[in-house]
Design a protein around this motif. Structure first.
Motif, PDB file in Angstrom:
ATOM      1  N   ALA A  13       0.839  -1.198   0.000  1.00 43.85           N
ATOM      2  CA  ALA A  13       0.000   0.000   0.000  1.00 43.85           C
ATOM      3  C   ALA A  13       0.873   1.247   0.000  1.00 43.85           C
ATOM      4  O   ALA A  13       1.883   1.307   0.698  1.00 43.85           O
ATOM      5  N   SER A  84       0.100   5.753  -5.211  1.00 39.01           N
ATOM      6  CA  SER A  84      -0.637   5.733  -3.937  1.00 39.01           C
ATOM      7  C   SER A  84      -1.640   4.592  -3.902  1.00 39.01           C
ATOM      8  O   SER A  84      -2.814   4.772  -3.555  1.00 39.01           O
ATOM      9  N   LYS A  86      -3.855   1.382  -3.003  1.00 36.66           N
ATOM     10  CA  LYS A  86      -4.563   0.978  -1.793  1.00 36.66           C
ATOM     11  C   LYS A  86      -4.956  -0.492  -1.927  1.00 36.66           C
ATOM     12  O   LYS A  86      -5.099  -0.991  -3.043  1.00 36.66           O
ATOM     13  N   SER A 122      -1.624  -4.663   2.500  1.00 42.46           N
ATOM     14  CA  SER A 122      -1.742  -3.598   3.523  1.00 42.46           C
ATOM     15  C   SER A 122      -0.592  -3.630   4.507  1.00 42.46           C
ATOM     16  O   SER A 122       0.218  -4.543   4.512  1.00 42.46           O
TER      17      SER A 122
END
Length: 122
Positions: A13, A84, A86, A122
């Protein structure tokens, strides 16, 4: 029109990836290139599109400012630069093509690449 997508992989992430889609076949005049993605159990969703001439682009709101579509005429390649990232960006990413104007509905795109997996941890 034949499309060959590549560039997927595993990224943490906040990281970045650049997907590539090599285009071959018919004329590039009037060609519109797009990127979609599909997560398990979800519909294939539009991300970004551009005319081959570069005169028109469109982005889905959730990726605007993070993803950038571009093309290299010399390499006959369209890119999707993803920053960026996610965990919710995890999906199979597809490039697609049509002739005409930029549209965001997948059913209007008759040409598809094979998909490349992007996994964001993550």
């Amino acid at each position: 029109v034949q499309l060959q997508a590549s560039g997927g992989g595993l990224v943490q992430a906040g990281g970045s990836l650049r997907l590539a889609c090599v285009v071959s076949g018919r004329t590039f005049s009037g060609l519109v290139m797009a990127w979609f993605r599909q997560s398990p159990g979800k519909e294939r969703e539009f991300l970004a599109a551009m005319t081959w001439s570069g005169g028109s682009t469109s982005y889905e709101d959730s990726v605007k400012g993070r993803f950038t579509i571009s093309r290299d005429n010399a390499e006959n390649t369209v890119y999707l630069q993803m920053n960026s990232l996610k965990p919710e960006d995890t999906a199979v990413y597809y490039c697609a093509a049509r002739y005409g104007r930029v549209l965001t509905t997948r059913t209007y795109y008759p040409y598809w690449g094979q998909g490349t997996q992007v996994t964001v941890s993550s």
